[in-house]
Scaffold this active site. Structure first.
Site, short mmCIF file in Angstrom:
data_model
loop_
_atom_site.label_atom_id
_atom_site.label_comp_id
_atom_site.label_asym_id
_atom_site.label_seq_id
_atom_site.Cartn_x
_atom_site.Cartn_y
_atom_site.Cartn_z
N ASP A 39 -22.98 1.98 -119.17
CA ASP A 39 -23.15 2.85 -118.00
C ASP A 39 -24.60 3.26 -117.86
O ASP A 39 -25.18 3.84 -118.79
CB ASP A 39 -22.28 4.11 -118.17
CG ASP A 39 -20.82 3.84 -117.92
OD1 ASP A 39 -20.50 3.26 -116.87
OD2 ASP A 39 -19.99 4.20 -118.78
N PHE A 70 -19.92 10.69 -115.95
CA PHE A 70 -19.71 11.29 -117.26
C PHE A 70 -18.48 10.68 -117.95
O PHE A 70 -17.60 10.14 -117.29
CB PHE A 70 -19.44 12.80 -117.12
CG PHE A 70 -20.57 13.53 -116.46
CD1 PHE A 70 -21.60 14.08 -117.22
CD2 PHE A 70 -20.61 13.67 -115.08
CE1 PHE A 70 -22.65 14.74 -116.61
CE2 PHE A 70 -21.66 14.34 -114.45
CZ PHE A 70 -22.69 14.88 -115.22
N ASP A 98 -12.08 1.86 -113.99
CA ASP A 98 -13.01 2.60 -114.85
C ASP A 98 -12.80 4.10 -114.68
O ASP A 98 -12.97 4.64 -113.59
CB ASP A 98 -14.44 2.21 -114.42
CG ASP A 98 -15.52 2.78 -115.30
OD1 ASP A 98 -15.20 3.40 -116.34
OD2 ASP A 98 -16.71 2.59 -114.95
N GLY A 152 -13.66 5.01 -122.01
CA GLY A 152 -14.70 5.73 -122.74
C GLY A 152 -14.12 6.73 -123.70
O GLY A 152 -13.85 6.42 -124.86
C1 DX5 Z 1 -17.92 7.17 -115.54
C2 DX5 Z 1 -18.35 5.88 -116.21
C3 DX5 Z 1 -17.26 5.38 -117.04
C4 DX5 Z 1 -16.98 6.30 -118.19
C5 DX5 Z 1 -15.56 6.22 -118.56
O1 DX5 Z 1 -18.95 7.68 -114.87
O2 DX5 Z 1 -18.68 4.91 -115.25
O3 DX5 Z 1 -17.50 4.04 -117.47
O4 DX5 Z 1 -17.81 6.01 -119.27
O5 DX5 Z 1 -15.27 7.26 -119.41
P1 DX5 Z 1 -13.79 7.88 -119.55
O6 DX5 Z 1 -12.91 6.76 -120.05
O7 DX5 Z 1 -13.99 8.98 -120.54
O8 DX5 Z 1 -13.37 8.36 -118.19
ZN ZN Z 2 -18.69 2.88 -115.96
#
Ligand code: DX5
Ligand code: ZN
Length: 220
Positions: free
Chosen positions: A33, A140, A168, A190
């Site tokens: 990211d 985030f 995502d 994430g």
């Molecule tokens: C969000 C990012 C995601 C994030 C996912 O802004 O693009 O890739 O890292 O994190 P989780 O799984 O915690 O929502």
């Molecule tokens: Zn992402």
């Protein structure tokens, strides 16, 4: 089979290396990211040099949560990353971004935020390799899963059954099955992975949660 892709959202090379070390033997690909503090209210490392200096067999996809991705993509194409995601909300030069990635023979996906209707990407759907649906507001780890996106994915999959779908945000063993059922074949996760005590088991659990779902074979 669903592809589970760990997301790495970090500010320093040290954090990047430690996360790579943690997943390297469990997956084939990571999702990096990149946030610019403009398109989203968070800032990560810039990324180019950090990725270039890596010594890893992992494939690297880059999620450009940046304004005007057309100004970043040429530099990214010089790195070993092979898959890119840019946001339709971030540019009026989507065509330029797509053309640059195709020209370099790499994989391109177009992302839509939870509130962005699919008709915004209408002219580009046939040109991209996959569509990337955000199920949280971008920026985030640990955002709130936006349930209504599941319907949006279902509708899209009905109209474009052959177009690979990546999801995502907020992916857990609870949300994963319905995302796969809706048509996704690639899941980016994430916080569920990073907050678990056993990273390998967490990845396996996400995979297992989708095992019984009819699944398209699309992945990159
Ligand atoms: C969000 C990012 C995601 C994030 C996912 O802004 O693009 O890739 O890292 O994190 P989780 O799984 O915690 O929502
Ligand atoms: Zn992402």
């Amino acid at each position: 089979m669903t592809e589970v892709i760990p997301s790495i959202l970090v500010k320093t090379k040290e954090e990047l290396l430690s996360k790579i070390l943690a997943v390297e033997t469990h997956v084939e690909r990571i999702h990096l990211d990149i946030a610019d503090g403009i398109f989203v209210p968070n800032m990560t490392m810039l990324g180019f040099e950090e990725v270039e200096s890596l010594d890893t067999n992992l494939k690297i996809g880059v999620h450009l949560m940046v304004s005007k991705p057309e100004n970043h993509i040429v530099r990214w194409l010089e790195t070993p990353a092979d898959k890119f995601i840019f946001h339709i909300e971030a540019t009026n030069k989507a065509q330029e971004v797509i053309d640059a990635v195709k020209e370099a023979d790499k994989t391109i996906g177009i992302a839509v935020n939870p509130q962005t209707p699919v008709n915004k990407i209408g002219p580009y759907i046939d040109q991209v390799d996959f569509v990337h649906f955000m199920t949280v507001e971008p920026g985030f780890y640990g955002g709130e899963f936006v349930e209504s996106v599941v319907e949006k994915i279902k509708d899209f999959h009905f109209y474009y059954p052959d177009k690979p779908i990546e999801v995502d945000g907020g992916v857990t063993p609870e949300t994963a099955p319905k995302l796969i059922e809706a048509g996704a074949s690639m899941l980016v996760a994430g916080s569920y992975i990073w907050e678990s005590k056993d990273i390998k088991a967490a990845i396996q659990k996400l995979q297992a949660a989708t095992d019984n779902q009819p699944n398209s074979n699309f992945k990159f």
